[in-house]
Design a protein around this motif. Structure first.
Motif, PDB file in Angstrom:
ATOM      1  N   ALA A  49       0.865  -1.201   0.000  1.00  0.00           N
ATOM      2  CA  ALA A  49       0.000   0.000   0.000  1.00  0.00           C
ATOM      3  C   ALA A  49       0.890   1.236   0.000  1.00  0.00           C
ATOM      4  O   ALA A  49       2.045   1.158   0.421  1.00  0.00           O
ATOM      5  CB  ALA A  49      -0.885   0.001   1.250  1.00  0.00           C
TER       6      ALA A  49
ATOM      7  N   THR B 233       2.135   6.307   4.053  1.00  0.00           N
ATOM      8  CA  THR B 233       1.273   7.449   4.415  1.00  0.00           C
ATOM      9  C   THR B 233       1.935   8.348   5.450  1.00  0.00           C
ATOM     10  O   THR B 233       1.292   8.803   6.389  1.00  0.00           O
ATOM     11  CB  THR B 233      -0.067   6.926   4.959  1.00  0.00           C
ATOM     12  OG1 THR B 233       0.231   5.948   5.961  1.00  0.00           O
ATOM     13  CG2 THR B 233      -0.924   6.340   3.883  1.00  0.00           C
TER      14      THR B 233
ATOM     15  N   ARG C 186      -1.197   4.222   8.923  1.00  0.00           N
ATOM     16  CA  ARG C 186      -2.297   4.027   7.949  1.00  0.00           C
ATOM     17  C   ARG C 186      -1.826   3.117   6.820  1.00  0.00           C
ATOM     18  O   ARG C 186      -2.522   2.186   6.408  1.00  0.00           O
ATOM     19  CB  ARG C 186      -2.774   5.346   7.329  1.00  0.00           C
ATOM     20  CG  ARG C 186      -3.126   6.461   8.251  1.00  0.00           C
ATOM     21  CD  ARG C 186      -4.033   6.105   9.373  1.00  0.00           C
ATOM     22  NE  ARG C 186      -5.236   5.372   8.993  1.00  0.00           N
ATOM     23  CZ  ARG C 186      -6.050   4.769   9.846  1.00  0.00           C
ATOM     24  NH1 ARG C 186      -5.785   4.795  11.145  1.00  0.00           N
ATOM     25  NH2 ARG C 186      -7.114   4.132   9.433  1.00  0.00           N
TER      26      ARG C 186
ATOM     27  N   ASN D 191      -3.099  -0.655   5.869  1.00  0.00           N
ATOM     28  CA  ASN D 191      -3.573  -0.967   4.515  1.00  0.00           C
ATOM     29  C   ASN D 191      -2.816  -2.146   3.917  1.00  0.00           C
ATOM     30  O   ASN D 191      -3.408  -3.027   3.289  1.00  0.00           O
ATOM     31  CB  ASN D 191      -3.431   0.263   3.602  1.00  0.00           C
ATOM     32  CG  ASN D 191      -4.481   1.325   3.902  1.00  0.00           C
ATOM     33  OD1 ASN D 191      -5.491   1.052   4.539  1.00  0.00           O
ATOM     34  ND2 ASN D 191      -4.237   2.534   3.447  1.00  0.00           N
TER      35      ASN D 191
ATOM     36  N   ARG E  87      -3.899  -5.262   5.674  1.00  0.00           N
ATOM     37  CA  ARG E  87      -5.255  -5.654   5.251  1.00  0.00           C
ATOM     38  C   ARG E  87      -5.203  -6.392   3.921  1.00  0.00           C
ATOM     39  O   ARG E  87      -5.944  -7.349   3.701  1.00  0.00           O
ATOM     40  CB  ARG E  87      -6.159  -4.431   5.135  1.00  0.00           C
ATOM     41  CG  ARG E  87      -6.646  -3.980   6.488  1.00  0.00           C
ATOM     42  CD  ARG E  87      -7.930  -3.195   6.432  1.00  0.00           C
ATOM     43  NE  ARG E  87      -8.133  -2.621   7.759  1.00  0.00           N
ATOM     44  CZ  ARG E  87      -7.872  -1.366   8.064  1.00  0.00           C
ATOM     45  NH1 ARG E  87      -7.439  -0.537   7.147  1.00  0.00           N
ATOM     46  NH2 ARG E  87      -8.065  -0.931   9.283  1.00  0.00           N
ATOM     47  N   GLU E  88      -4.322  -5.953   3.049  1.00  0.00           N
ATOM     48  CA  GLU E  88      -4.200  -6.673   1.769  1.00  0.00           C
ATOM     49  C   GLU E  88      -3.700  -8.092   2.026  1.00  0.00           C
ATOM     50  O   GLU E  88      -4.168  -9.047   1.403  1.00  0.00           O
ATOM     51  CB  GLU E  88      -3.258  -5.926   0.816  1.00  0.00           C
ATOM     52  CG  GLU E  88      -3.312  -6.520  -0.582  1.00  0.00           C
ATOM     53  CD  GLU E  88      -2.702  -5.619  -1.654  1.00  0.00           C
ATOM     54  OE1 GLU E  88      -3.469  -4.876  -2.279  1.00  0.00           O
ATOM     55  OE2 GLU E  88      -1.488  -5.686  -1.852  1.00  0.00           O
TER      56      GLU E  88
ATOM     57  N   GLU F 115      -7.860  -1.762  14.600  1.00  0.00           N
ATOM     58  CA  GLU F 115      -6.571  -1.180  14.254  1.00  0.00           C
ATOM     59  C   GLU F 115      -5.466  -1.683  15.169  1.00  0.00           C
ATOM     60  O   GLU F 115      -4.470  -1.002  15.390  1.00  0.00           O
ATOM     61  CB  GLU F 115      -6.661   0.343  14.290  1.00  0.00           C
ATOM     62  CG  GLU F 115      -7.583   0.866  13.212  1.00  0.00           C
ATOM     63  CD  GLU F 115      -7.413   2.343  12.947  1.00  0.00           C
ATOM     64  OE1 GLU F 115      -6.739   3.027  13.736  1.00  0.00           O
ATOM     65  OE2 GLU F 115      -7.967   2.813  11.936  1.00  0.00           O
TER      66      GLU F 115
ATOM     67  N   MET G  97      -7.921  -4.404  -2.427  1.00  0.00           N
ATOM     68  CA  MET G  97      -7.587  -3.578  -1.281  1.00  0.00           C
ATOM     69  C   MET G  97      -8.869  -2.988  -0.712  1.00  0.00           C
ATOM     70  O   MET G  97      -9.686  -2.452  -1.447  1.00  0.00           O
ATOM     71  CB  MET G  97      -6.636  -2.484  -1.728  1.00  0.00           C
ATOM     72  CG  MET G  97      -5.806  -1.912  -0.613  1.00  0.00           C
ATOM     73  SD  MET G  97      -4.797  -0.527  -1.201  1.00  0.00           S
ATOM     74  CE  MET G  97      -3.695  -1.362  -2.320  1.00  0.00           C
TER      75      MET G  97
ATOM     76  N   HIS H 101      -9.330  -0.422   1.116  1.00  0.00           N
ATOM     77  CA  HIS H 101      -9.410   1.028   1.034  1.00  0.00           C
ATOM     78  C   HIS H 101      -8.277   1.487   0.138  1.00  0.00           C
ATOM     79  O   HIS H 101      -7.115   1.461   0.538  1.00  0.00           O
ATOM     80  CB  HIS H 101      -9.252   1.627   2.432  1.00  0.00           C
ATOM     81  CG  HIS H 101      -9.297   3.120   2.421  1.00  0.00           C
ATOM     82  ND1 HIS H 101     -10.465   3.823   2.371  1.00  0.00           N
ATOM     83  CD2 HIS H 101      -8.306   4.041   2.433  1.00  0.00           C
ATOM     84  CE1 HIS H 101     -10.194   5.123   2.376  1.00  0.00           C
ATOM     85  NE2 HIS H 101      -8.887   5.271   2.404  1.00  0.00           N
TER      86      HIS H 101
ATOM     87  N   TYR I 155      -6.364   4.068  -1.129  1.00  0.00           N
ATOM     88  CA  TYR I 155      -6.030   5.479  -1.010  1.00  0.00           C
ATOM     89  C   TYR I 155      -5.309   5.923  -2.279  1.00  0.00           C
ATOM     90  O   TYR I 155      -4.356   5.303  -2.718  1.00  0.00           O
ATOM     91  CB  TYR I 155      -5.134   5.742   0.202  1.00  0.00           C
ATOM     92  CG  TYR I 155      -4.481   7.090   0.145  1.00  0.00           C
ATOM     93  CD1 TYR I 155      -5.248   8.240   0.252  1.00  0.00           C
ATOM     94  CD2 TYR I 155      -3.117   7.220  -0.084  1.00  0.00           C
ATOM     95  CE1 TYR I 155      -4.665   9.489   0.155  1.00  0.00           C
ATOM     96  CE2 TYR I 155      -2.531   8.464  -0.180  1.00  0.00           C
ATOM     97  CZ  TYR I 155      -3.313   9.595  -0.056  1.00  0.00           C
ATOM     98  OH  TYR I 155      -2.728  10.820  -0.162  1.00  0.00           O
TER      99      TYR I 155
ATOM    100  N   GLY J  33     -10.789   7.265  -0.806  1.00  0.00           N
ATOM    101  CA  GLY J  33     -10.746   6.120  -1.693  1.00  0.00           C
ATOM    102  C   GLY J  33     -11.390   6.398  -3.034  1.00  0.00           C
ATOM    103  O   GLY J  33     -12.234   7.280  -3.165  1.00  0.00           O
TER     104      GLY J  33
END
Lengths: 601, 375
Positions: A40, A43, A53, A57, A60-61, A74, B1, B3, B5, B313
């Motif tokens: 991701a 950030t 963040r 992300n 999560r992937e 989180e 994914m 979210h 971004y 998003g």
């Protein structure tokens, strides 16, 4: 974190300057294997300004792709439940936010200042400038430089123990007069590490204790013949965690999540490269080409060296590659005509929008042309830095009488190199592994017989930090899932006219196949030899060419294969591309075809 | 994914813009919370420590460093004038004295009996920070500066050069696809912020700098011209401190790229208004984008979208701009976000989206190669 024997699931992240990568490792049938990788955007910058963040992300992937639950909202679920929920270890490396940026100072530029630079680079820092009493600058220029650069910390060294204190105190005065301010945090004192002549400690303390956050450690060059970089490196690591990381957006939270201190990315990759060299007792060069920096690591004559080429990279720093090498040097690798204006605008657009990826084949080729130059420049810097200790008197025998080499010669000997390992987005994510092989060959110009490998999915940083806490898991994943063997390259040193005899290769391949091939000068060829296979060959260089045993001398060797195969490069060393554009393009196309590097459109 | 971004540039018709105006080192804050300020009002002031002069007095007088205190005329903290002696020897019976004069006006900072050096500090340089935008001081940062809040239009560019300036907005082309050439620059633009279309030529920029145009906002510019402007190849995108007469802000990128229609229309609707412009750009480590702020305090009461969203998003319907070849610079809206990885012409396997361009044509693009136009 539980006991090492009970570790079943591990998540490790690397917060790069452009992307945050996460990997999930699990114990499967008694051995540790990579399960999946997620990615991701990092950030650390606006609008989020919170590194966690990007970490969430990326994780999560990983969850989506593997079906393994890592997060509860989180927070990371600890420990693993024996199945698909939770992890036992979470670790992270980072080069986000520009990494660790340092200035170093030493009395003599080629001696203590160079040792200080080695200590800082060894800790994974970008060295912004090297101050020395003899660097040719006037004191006020040095002071201006310190004020202007705003490093994260300064390493001050100088003098051997018991030697002169005057010069190191002068450097202390310059730092004190500059009244340096850190990059992050207005109301916070800049960390300065003093690792010089122990006799100067009280004077240095008098000068710097009030204005900076001063730490004194053992001298990094206590005697002329020996470096003692460990204490300074450890202090840099500690301060990186306590001061620099803590100031960066979101890191305080990330530090609470991890089960071991966050490591600077170059430190982690270096640790893996050093481990390979030690385990296999070989000479290794490794490279990690990132968005902002290109880090080169080498182990020659049991000496580990690391350079971090700040501002040589493929995204944020891509324009600097162009600035350093010039547009002609980039264009020489592009196998088609492209106006200079177009090349320049494309590179600048990549610089200002660093996360984009090449969609067209043409764009991919331009990007890989730039990568060749970034690798070449970073390796040139590394070679000039990876030297034996300077200023050391050497005992010479009569046989050395005609050898005028001074102390401090480069340790990098390409003919002795056994293994070249590439990592980083442009190498690991090249759509065909052949492209990675060609970038490594053109960027580094290996000589003689060299094995080539690439990090499969760009996970060496995470494995580097994992090796610090669970060496078995790191080693197993590294050997089975990370290192992709591309094959062995044979590249004779020497030059002659195009088409003249250069190399004869004879031998037996697995399954009883034989090879007997004469390769003229100026060719690139590939002989299929899969990973895990090996071939016994006799390499006969033509007169004037050397494949490792001396000019014209035969080398008999067992060469290992890989996903590309046995690669033959008779383009000569030093390598020259035709100056005529038509001929150059023709050659580039021919060599890529020999490697089956690109699809034919 | 879950979210996705996607970074984007902000273009807001009416919003709240807050600017922290900080000193580089601690100093005095002149503004008070609640003050109404104009862009040129000084909100904080400090003094940058002066340059340092190191003089090896011991060596000049031929003395060992430890004898230095006995010959010093000035003590730490004493003011000194240029040419005034800072050290003097006793000589023989008061004769044959040797002196070391001060090379500058300043203050004695310290002396060292180890190195024999004396450090003199030149007078401090005053530094002032102004408000940059017309607005209201909403916070005071003790010893550091103030936060100035403006209400109005905010447009982020992608790249710029040159520092903070103010001026009246003046649109000098008919449409977002037009090029600013020399013929469009004239003396009436002095002190103004000129808004153009897709490109500015080198000749036009030179003329603008000669006339004293405050700023230029345009879609694209060529890299070879940037090289001519800076006198060097720009390696890393850290700008803002260039010594140039006109601040340049690119809204799209390098090359000839039409300014996004919505940005052009918005700036056109603000013609005649006073604006603040800053070309400072920093792509990595604490990103800074160039910007144009146009205060519109008279619209404050009617603004419903004042606190617009920021980042986020992609979803079907999102307005995007393509930021890489082969559709670089084109605008469109997202029609689909397939989950599966797709193979591009380059053979890269990437996450993609489907986009419909303004002319009705459609394309499949890597998600990494678009940016959202944030409002």
């Amino acid at each position: 974190m539980g006991t090492l024997e009970n570790i079943r699931a591990i998540v490790a992240t690397d917060c790069g300057s452009t992307t945050t990568k996460a990997i999930l490792i699990k114990l499967v049938d008694g051995e540790y294997r990579l399960i999946v990788r997620g990615e991701a955007p990092t950030t650390v910058e606006a609008p989020f300004e919170d590194v966690t963040r990007g970490v969430l992300n990326a994780i999560r992937e990983v969850e989506e792709l593997s079906g393994h639950t890592v997060l509860d909202g989180e927070s990371i679920v600890h420990p693993n439940d024996g199945g698909d929920r939770g992890v036992d270890i979470y670790l992270s490396t980072s080069s986000a936010g520009g990494g660790l940026q340092m200035m170093v100072a030493g009395v003599v530029k080629s001696m203590t200042a160079e040792s200080a630079e080695r200590a800082a680079l060894g800790a994974g820092a970008i060295v912004m400038d090297v101050l020395a009493s003899n660097d040719g600058r006037l004191p006020h220029q040095q002071i201006e430089r310190i004020r202007h650069l705003r490093p994260d910390m300064i390493l001050l060294s100088g003098g051997i123990d018991g030697g002169t204190v005057t010069h190191v105190v002068e450097l202390g005065q310059i730092i004190s007069a500059a009244d340096p301010r850190p990059r992050l945090g207005l109301g916070f004192k800049l960390p300065v590490i003093y690792a010089g002549n122990k006799d100067a400690r009280p004077e240095v303390a008098k000068l710097l204790e009030q204005k900076t956050s001063l730490f004194q450690v053992e001298n990094l060059r206590p005697v002329l013949e020996r470096e003692n970089l460990g204490p300074a490196r450890e202090k840099i690591h500690d301060l990186f965690m306590e001061h620099v990381m803590a100031q960066a957006p979101g890191y305080d939270r990330l530090m609470e999540w991890t089960d071991a201190p966050i490591m600077p990315t170059p430190g982690a990759v270096g640790s893996i490269i050093e481990t390979i060299a030690k385990r296999q007792n070989i000479e290794v060069v490794g490279v990690d080409i990132g968005g902002a920096t290109t880090d080169v690591f080498s182990v020659f004559e049991n000496t580990f060296n690391r350079t971090v080429s700040a501002n040589l990279g493929m995204s944020y720093s891509v324009s600097n590659v162009l600035a350093e090498t010039g547009v002609d040097n980039v264009m020489r690798w592009v196998p088609f005509r492209l106006p200079e204006l177009e090349v320049r605008n494309r590179i600048k657009n990549k610089m200002i929008r660093p996360t984009t990826v090449p969609q067209t084949l043409e764009d991919l080729k331009v990007e890989q042309a730039i990568a060749r130059e970034a690798l070449r420049l970073a390796f040139e810097q590394h070679k000039s830095f990876a030297v034996s200790l300077k200023g050391v008197q050497q005992e010479r025998t009569i046989s050395d009488a005609f050898n005028q080499s001074a102390s401090g010669g480069t340790l990098v000997n390409m003919m002795d190199l056994d293994l070249l390992v590439g990592s980083g987005g442009v190498l690991s994510h090249a759509p065909r592994r052949q492209q990675a092989a060609m970038m490594l060959i053109d960027g580094f110009m290996p000589e003689g017989v060299t094995r080539l490998a690439v990090d499969s999915i760009f996970m060496m940083p995470q494995l580097g930090v994992l090796a610090e806490v669970h060496e078995k898991a790191a080693t197993e994943v590294f050997e089975k899932d990370c290192l992709i063997h591309l094959g062995t390259l044979v590249a004779p040193v020497g030059a002659t006219q195009e088409g003249k005899s250069c190399l004869r290769i004879e031998g037996t391949l697995p399954g009883g196949r034989t090879i007997a091939d004469d390769v003229p000068f100026g060719e690139m060829r590939v002989i299929p030899l899969a990973a895990g296979e090996s071939a016994s060959v006799k390499l006969t260089p033509s007169r004037g060419f050397d494949v490792g045993a001396g000019p014209g001398r035969v080398v008999e060797a067992t060469l290992t294969g890989g996903v590309v195969g046995l690669m033959l490069d008779t383009r000569g060393r030093p390598f020259k591309l035709p100056s005529d554009e038509h001929q150059r393009v023709e050659k580039l196309v021919k060599w890529s075809r020999a490697f089956n590097a690109y699809p034919e459109i | 994914m879950a979210h996705a971004y996607t970074p984007g540039l902000r273009v807001a018709a009416l919003t709240v813009v807050r600017k922290a105006r900080r000193l580089p080192i601690k100093g005095e804050v002149l503004a008070k919370k609640g003050d109404r300020v104009t862009a040129d009002a000084v909100v904080a002031r400090t003094h940058l420590p002066g340059a340092v002069q190191l003089i090896n007095v011991a060596s000049k007088l031929g003395l060992p460093p430890e004898d230095l205190p006995s010959v010093m005329v000035k003590k730490d903290g004493d003011p000194v004038k240029k040419g005034e002696p800072i050290a003097t020897t006793k000589g023989f019976f008061g004769l044959f004295k040797s002196q070391v004069p001060s090379p500058c006006d300043g203050t004695m900072e310290s002396l060292s009996t180890v190195t024999g050096q004396v450090i003199l500090r030149e007078p401090p340089t005053p530094i002032e920070v102004d408000a940059y935008v017309d607005g209201e001081v909403v916070d005071v940062l003790p010893g550091e500066g103030a936060v100035v809040e403006a209400f109005g239009t905010f447009v982020q560019g992608i790249f710029g050069v040159g520092g903070e300036r103010t001026g009246e907005i003046k649109v000098i082309v008919a449409g977002p696809g037009d090029v600013i050439d020399e013929g469009r620059i004239d003396a009436s633009l002095k002190g103004k912020i000129a808004v153009g279309g897709s490109h500015i030529t080198w000749g036009a920029l030179q003329k603008a700098m000669q006339i004293g145009v405050s700023g230029i906002v345009v879609g694209g510019f060529d890299d070879p011209d940037l090289r001519r402007l800076l006198g060097k190849d720009l390696g890393v995108a850290i700008t803002g401190s260039e010594d140039i007469a006109t601040t340049l802000v690119l809204t799209e990128g390098f090359g000839e790229i039409a300014m996004a229609g919505s940005t052009f229309e918005l700036l056109t609707s603000r013609e005649g208004r006073k604006a603040s412009i800053n070309g400072a750009t920093q792509i990595r480590a604490g990103v800074i984008r160039p910007e144009i702020v146009i205060p519109m305090p008279d619209d404050k009461a009617s603004a419903a979208d004042a606190v617009a969203g920021h980042g986020g998003g992609l979803e079907p319907g999102s307005v995007i701009r393509v930021i890489r070849e082969p559709h670089f610079g084109r605008l469109g809206s997202v029609t689909d976000l397939p989950n599966e990885l797709q193979v591009m012409e380059s053979e890269s396997k990437v996450r993609v989206l489907r986009v419909r361009f303004d002319d009705g044509s459609e394309a499949m693009l890597p998600r990494a190669n678009v940016e959202m136009i944030e409002r």
